[in-house]
Design a protein around this motif. Structure first.
Motif, short mmCIF file in Angstrom:
data_model
loop_
_atom_site.label_atom_id
_atom_site.label_comp_id
_atom_site.label_asym_id
_atom_site.label_seq_id
_atom_site.Cartn_x
_atom_site.Cartn_y
_atom_site.Cartn_z
N VAL A 1 0.87 -1.17 0.00
CA VAL A 1 0.00 0.00 0.00
C VAL A 1 0.91 1.22 0.00
O VAL A 1 1.87 1.29 0.76
N GLY A 2 0.61 2.17 -0.87
CA GLY A 2 1.49 3.33 -0.98
C GLY A 2 0.72 4.63 -1.09
O GLY A 2 -0.51 4.65 -1.23
N GLY A 3 1.46 5.71 -1.05
CA GLY A 3 0.85 7.02 -1.20
C GLY A 3 1.87 8.05 -1.58
O GLY A 3 3.08 7.83 -1.48
N ALA A 4 1.38 9.19 -2.05
CA ALA A 4 2.24 10.30 -2.43
C ALA A 4 1.51 11.60 -2.12
O ALA A 4 0.28 11.64 -2.08
N HIS A 5 2.29 12.65 -1.89
CA HIS A 5 1.71 13.96 -1.57
C HIS A 5 2.70 15.05 -1.96
O HIS A 5 3.90 14.90 -1.80
N GLY A 6 2.17 16.16 -2.46
CA GLY A 6 3.02 17.31 -2.79
C GLY A 6 2.18 18.55 -3.03
O GLY A 6 0.98 18.46 -3.32
N LYS A 7 2.82 19.70 -2.90
CA LYS A 7 2.19 21.00 -3.19
C LYS A 7 2.97 21.65 -4.32
O LYS A 7 4.18 21.49 -4.41
N GLY A 8 2.26 22.39 -5.17
CA GLY A 8 2.92 23.04 -6.29
C GLY A 8 2.25 24.34 -6.68
O GLY A 8 1.18 24.68 -6.17
N VAL A 9 2.89 25.03 -7.60
CA VAL A 9 2.37 26.31 -8.10
C VAL A 9 1.83 26.10 -9.51
O VAL A 9 2.50 25.48 -10.35
N VAL A 10 0.63 26.60 -9.75
CA VAL A 10 0.00 26.54 -11.06
C VAL A 10 0.29 27.85 -11.79
O VAL A 10 0.09 28.93 -11.22
N ARG B 1 2.31 33.08 -15.65
CA ARG B 1 2.02 33.83 -14.42
C ARG B 1 1.40 32.91 -13.37
O ARG B 1 0.55 32.08 -13.70
N PRO B 2 1.79 33.08 -12.10
CA PRO B 2 1.18 32.26 -11.04
C PRO B 2 -0.34 32.47 -10.98
O PRO B 2 -0.81 33.61 -11.00
N ALA B 3 -1.07 31.36 -10.95
CA ALA B 3 -2.53 31.42 -10.90
C ALA B 3 -3.09 30.81 -9.63
O ALA B 3 -4.24 31.05 -9.28
N GLY B 4 -2.27 30.00 -8.93
CA GLY B 4 -2.77 29.37 -7.72
C GLY B 4 -1.84 28.29 -7.22
O GLY B 4 -0.72 28.12 -7.71
N VAL B 5 -2.33 27.57 -6.23
CA VAL B 5 -1.57 26.49 -5.59
C VAL B 5 -2.35 25.20 -5.79
O VAL B 5 -3.58 25.17 -5.70
N ALA B 6 -1.62 24.13 -6.07
CA ALA B 6 -2.24 22.81 -6.25
C ALA B 6 -1.67 21.85 -5.21
O ALA B 6 -0.50 21.94 -4.85
N THR B 7 -2.53 20.96 -4.76
CA THR B 7 -2.11 19.88 -3.86
C THR B 7 -2.38 18.57 -4.59
O THR B 7 -3.45 18.38 -5.17
N MET B 8 -1.38 17.70 -4.58
CA MET B 8 -1.50 16.40 -5.23
C MET B 8 -1.46 15.31 -4.17
O MET B 8 -0.66 15.36 -3.25
N PHE C 1 -8.30 21.17 -14.97
CA PHE C 1 -7.45 20.99 -13.79
C PHE C 1 -7.89 21.92 -12.66
O PHE C 1 -7.97 21.52 -11.51
N LYS C 2 -8.18 23.16 -13.01
CA LYS C 2 -8.53 24.17 -12.01
C LYS C 2 -9.90 23.92 -11.37
O LYS C 2 -10.18 24.49 -10.32
N THR C 3 -10.73 23.07 -11.95
CA THR C 3 -12.02 22.78 -11.34
C THR C 3 -11.85 21.97 -10.06
O THR C 3 -12.77 21.89 -9.25
N GLY C 4 -10.69 21.36 -9.90
CA GLY C 4 -10.45 20.55 -8.70
C GLY C 4 -10.96 19.12 -8.84
O GLY C 4 -10.87 18.34 -7.92
N LYS C 5 -11.48 18.78 -10.00
CA LYS C 5 -12.00 17.43 -10.23
C LYS C 5 -11.05 16.62 -11.11
O LYS C 5 -11.38 15.53 -11.54
N LYS D 1 -4.64 12.66 -7.64
CA LYS D 1 -5.78 13.57 -7.57
C LYS D 1 -5.25 14.95 -7.18
O LYS D 1 -4.27 15.05 -6.44
N PHE D 2 -5.93 15.99 -7.63
CA PHE D 2 -5.43 17.34 -7.43
C PHE D 2 -6.52 18.26 -6.88
O PHE D 2 -7.69 18.11 -7.20
N LYS D 3 -6.08 19.18 -6.07
CA LYS D 3 -6.96 20.23 -5.53
C LYS D 3 -6.31 21.57 -5.91
O LYS D 3 -5.10 21.75 -5.73
#
Length: 183
Positions: A76-85, A90-97, A126-130, A176-178
């Motif tokens: 069983v595994g997992g991954a997590h990270g934060k990034g800039v969109v 130009r920066p538009a927001g922050v994404a969480t994976m 992508f930006k819809t969060g779905k 999955k992304f937020k």
């Protein structure tokens, strides 16, 4: 007398709430600045390894850079990270994976990931969060010339750059992304 105390308490509470909001806003701005700096360093590292990625950068409607994704697993595994969109540079927001997986896997690693969006529609989805990375989309390990053979699939092209560790399993399916827009 009771009215004065109630008024004083209300004003004091409002002042404290405003002070806390200011502190949290300053911290969030500092966190974003750090994330943006790490993202720009990760981009520089990607371009150093494969200068051909510049073409994707120049032509994409947008991209997201995750400078530090941590991944680990033992069956069983997992991954997590934060990034800039970024939208047109130009920066538009922050994404969480986030990613969860079950299957043949063992180890742990950190890596950087960059996702290019071919069209404004792909970026908008992508930006819809779905948005979820399907199993058909595979990441290209950044290496000299690797971008020459890379193609968009379902409007995205994904590149990874290993940083530390070793993991026997390199799937990006199920990510999955937020998205949180800049304020």
């Amino acid at each position: 007398m009771k009215t004065k105390n109630t008024h004083f308490t209300t004003v004091s509470t409002a002042f404290c709430a405003l002070a806390l909001l200011t502190v949290f806003s300053a911290r969030a701005a500092e966190d974003f600045q750090n994330l943006q700096s790490e993202s720009q360093q990760a981009l520089a590292n990607f371009l150093k390894v494969d200068p051909g990625l510049q073409k994707f950068l120049d032509e994409a409607a947008g991209h997201v850079i995750f400078p530090n994704v941590g991944k680990g697993g033992l069956v069983v595994g997992g991954a997590h990270g934060k990034g800039v969109v970024y939208e047109r540079g130009r920066p538009a927001g922050v994404a969480t994976m986030t990613q969860a997986s079950i299957g043949a896997q063992v180890g742990g690693q950190t890596f950087a990931e960059i996702i290019f969006f071919e069209t404004p529609d792909a970026l908008s989805e992508f930006k819809t969060g779905k948005f979820e990375m399907s199993a058909e989309v595979s990441a290209v390990a950044a290496a000299e010339g690797a971008s020459k053979a890379a193609r968009y699939r379902h409007g995205v092209a994904v590149f990874t750059l290993p940083k530390k560790g070793l993991m026997v399993q390199a799937s990006i399916g199920g990510q999955k992304f937020k998205f949180e827009p800049l304020q």
